[in-house]
Design a protein around this motif. Sequence first.
Motif, PDB file in Angstrom:
ATOM      1  N   THR A 111      -0.237  41.763  -1.161  1.00 37.25           N
ATOM      2  CA  THR A 111      -0.124  40.332  -0.864  1.00 37.25           C
ATOM      3  C   THR A 111       1.252  39.799  -1.266  1.00 37.25           C
ATOM      4  OG1 THR A 111      -2.506  40.068  -1.208  1.00 37.25           O
ATOM      5  CG2 THR A 111      -1.168  38.067  -1.283  1.00 37.25           C
ATOM      6  N   GLU A 116       3.995  38.260   1.302  1.00 34.48           N
ATOM      7  CA  GLU A 116       4.420  36.860   1.125  1.00 34.48           C
ATOM      8  C   GLU A 116       5.951  36.761   1.090  1.00 34.48           C
ATOM      9  OE1 GLU A 116       2.184  35.677  -2.299  1.00 34.48           O
ATOM     10  OE2 GLU A 116       0.486  34.945  -1.083  1.00 34.48           O
ATOM     11  N   LYS A 156       0.667  36.817   8.792  1.00 36.21           N
ATOM     12  CA  LYS A 156      -0.480  36.049   8.269  1.00 36.21           C
ATOM     13  C   LYS A 156      -1.805  36.711   8.643  1.00 36.21           C
ATOM     14  CE  LYS A 156       1.737  31.512   8.019  1.00 36.21           C
ATOM     15  NZ  LYS A 156       1.777  30.132   8.556  1.00 36.21           N
ATOM     16  N   GLY A 165      -4.483  37.678   5.928  1.00 35.78           N
ATOM     17  CA  GLY A 165      -5.882  37.262   6.030  1.00 35.78           C
ATOM     18  C   GLY A 165      -6.822  38.447   5.898  1.00 35.78           C
ATOM     19  N   LEU A 201      -7.151  39.475   2.316  1.00 37.81           N
ATOM     20  CA  LEU A 201      -8.017  38.548   1.571  1.00 37.81           C
ATOM     21  C   LEU A 201      -9.499  38.808   1.891  1.00 37.81           C
ATOM     22  CD1 LEU A 201      -5.814  35.374   1.927  1.00 37.81           C
ATOM     23  CD2 LEU A 201      -6.456  36.445  -0.244  1.00 37.81           C
ATOM     24  N   GLN A 243     -12.183  37.291  -0.454  1.00 38.13           N
ATOM     25  CA  GLN A 243     -11.711  35.915  -0.662  1.00 38.13           C
ATOM     26  C   GLN A 243     -11.692  35.232   0.720  1.00 38.13           C
ATOM     27  OE1 GLN A 243      -8.202  35.448  -3.167  1.00 38.13           O
ATOM     28  NE2 GLN A 243      -8.615  37.409  -4.171  1.00 38.13           N
ATOM     29  N   ASN A 279     -12.560  32.264   2.010  1.00 41.19           N
ATOM     30  CA  ASN A 279     -12.036  30.922   2.273  1.00 41.19           C
ATOM     31  C   ASN A 279     -10.508  30.924   2.356  1.00 41.19           C
ATOM     32  OD1 ASN A 279     -14.600  29.844   2.398  1.00 41.19           O
ATOM     33  ND2 ASN A 279     -14.654  29.325   0.215  1.00 41.19           N
ATOM     34  N   LYS A 280      -9.866  31.711   1.498  1.00 45.99           N
ATOM     35  CA  LYS A 280      -8.398  31.816   1.558  1.00 45.99           C
ATOM     36  C   LYS A 280      -7.960  32.504   2.848  1.00 45.99           C
ATOM     37  CE  LYS A 280      -7.275  31.840  -3.400  1.00 45.99           C
ATOM     38  NZ  LYS A 280      -6.679  32.632  -4.503  1.00 45.99           N
ATOM     39  N   ILE A 326      -7.842  30.197   5.784  1.00 42.34           N
ATOM     40  CA  ILE A 326      -6.670  29.312   5.846  1.00 42.34           C
ATOM     41  C   ILE A 326      -5.577  29.954   6.712  1.00 42.34           C
ATOM     42  CG2 ILE A 326      -4.777  28.305   4.490  1.00 42.34           C
ATOM     43  CD1 ILE A 326      -6.857  28.001   2.164  1.00 42.34           C
ATOM     44  N   TYR A 327      -5.307  31.238   6.451  1.00 43.39           N
ATOM     45  CA  TYR A 327      -4.280  31.944   7.235  1.00 43.39           C
ATOM     46  C   TYR A 327      -4.672  32.014   8.716  1.00 43.39           C
ATOM     47  CZ  TYR A 327      -1.428  33.568   3.288  1.00 43.39           C
ATOM     48  OH  TYR A 327      -0.581  33.638   2.210  1.00 43.39           O
TER      49      TYR A 327
END
Length: 577
Positions: A339, A343, A359, A363, A366, A371, A373-374, A377-378
């Motif tokens: 990650t 990033e 992204k 995703g 994650l 994870q 929910n995170k 977002i992506y």
Amino acid sequence: MFSQNDILAKEYFKKGEYEKALHEYKRLHAKSSSNINYINQLVSVYQELEQYQEAEAFLLKLMSRINYPALTVELGYNYQLKNDLEKANSNYQKAIESIDIRPTNVFSVARSFQNHSLLKEAVISYEKAMALKPDFNFNLQLAQIYGEQGDIEKMFESYVNFADSSPRTVSSVKRSINDFISENSDNENNIIFRRILLKKIQQEPNLLWNELLSWLFIQQKDFKKAFIQEKAIFNRNPESLNRIEELALISANENKNDIAKEIFTYIVEKAQDPEIVLEAHHQLLQLEIKESTKGNYDEIHNKYLELLEIYGINIQTLNLQISYGHFLAFFMNETSKATAFLEKTLKLPLITLEKAEVKLELGDILVLQEQFNKALIYYTQIQRNLKNSTISQEARYKVAKASYYKGDFKWAESQLKILKASTSQLIANDALDLKLLISDNKYEDSLQTALKLYSKADLLSFQNRNDEAITLLDKILNNHKTEPIMAQALYKQAQLFEMKKEFQKAAANYENIIANYRDGILIDDAYFNLAEIYEKQLNQPEKAKDLYEKIIFNHADSIYFVDARKRYRALRGDSIN
């Protein structure tokens, strides 16, 4: 009115109302006496009504005022219908001789012969015209006629000659030839085609012969021989490695890893463009990962670092960076490191599409960590920034998949409904499959216990935790025997067994589906996958042939139908013609 009469005449003829058609075509011919379509249709109507004398008189009257040799063919055919073969052949001969006087007569004469399935006469006409006027090219027409006659060798010769004279048609020629060859290199037609090309290579060097020979070897999945031809092409025309790259990717997709490695290594040695060399190195790493075990992950990791050191962390190495992040997370279980690395990649001056690709991988990592929910977002950012694009639809599918993994089946289903109309057929099919899985099983149990267990097993599979996934699927198979998800659990488990190369266990699951869930949507999948195991892994071709046959006769609408027919014919040793 004139146009309406034309439509009316055609309709009468089509329905077999020949008296009415005759009346209409007579009227049309009276208004447009030189229209060849009306002339031909009027003759056809007379013949359908067995009014051969009237057809003959009509044609002779026309021929007295019009010099149109195709009418001689029509007159000959009329005599043939009257069983006067002597006069028929005499007229056919006159029509062919007219080509000596004017070679352009071949267009109407040969077409008339073909319209009446007089293929021998059509061949003579085309060949005569080409001999008289060498810039005429009727090889395509000859190829089609030879195919109808079953003269495979002459058909192949004509197709090859047509491709040689018209290079832009090579792709369509390949499609036509493909109907007559098989994956079996010992197939008689394959041998004929190969012999023609080898003879041409010996007589007259031409890269087209090597290209067609390479294409034949690819159809036979003999990638090593195809590579030899591609090297010959490259040595004579070293401008581009595109064809060799394509062959390498085909070999890798077919799991012919040894030859794929050999080809990519050749690209590394020969390519002048650093980007091509880098991509070849990247593909070699993917092949190594495919065959690797945890024991050599460190070695692969060092190779990634070495390539990134040589080529740098920049836009040109974006695919390598994404691949490295995926390897760290999914194989080395270093999700935090992956990650952090990706990033940093996002901080490069990337365009919107490139950012979306990074992204998408972030995703996925994650989701790997659960994870959800995170991850959403992506995925949602991609959808917002690249509306209606393929990558946006892929992100929406991943939103649905993440929701499904965490047990939010209602939201997942709402996203999947939208994706059924995706412009990407692959995404649309995946979306439909997942939607059916959810909708078929969500009402069976108010707590959705079995569906939740299945989605958890699916997640474990995504996380490369296949042994745990298999165990969890066993729990469904043992405790939820009356529920519709049983067939899906058996199928998913069989796929995992195949990944672990436990083919006997996979076969047992497929056989269970065939025996107990014959009316389910997975039946053709089970037949095809089991057939492939018997054919390619367990060396039982007769069992494979029987299973392919079941798809051919009982599941004509299956996506496997074409492949099943091909495999069945190859196993039966058919000579395709």
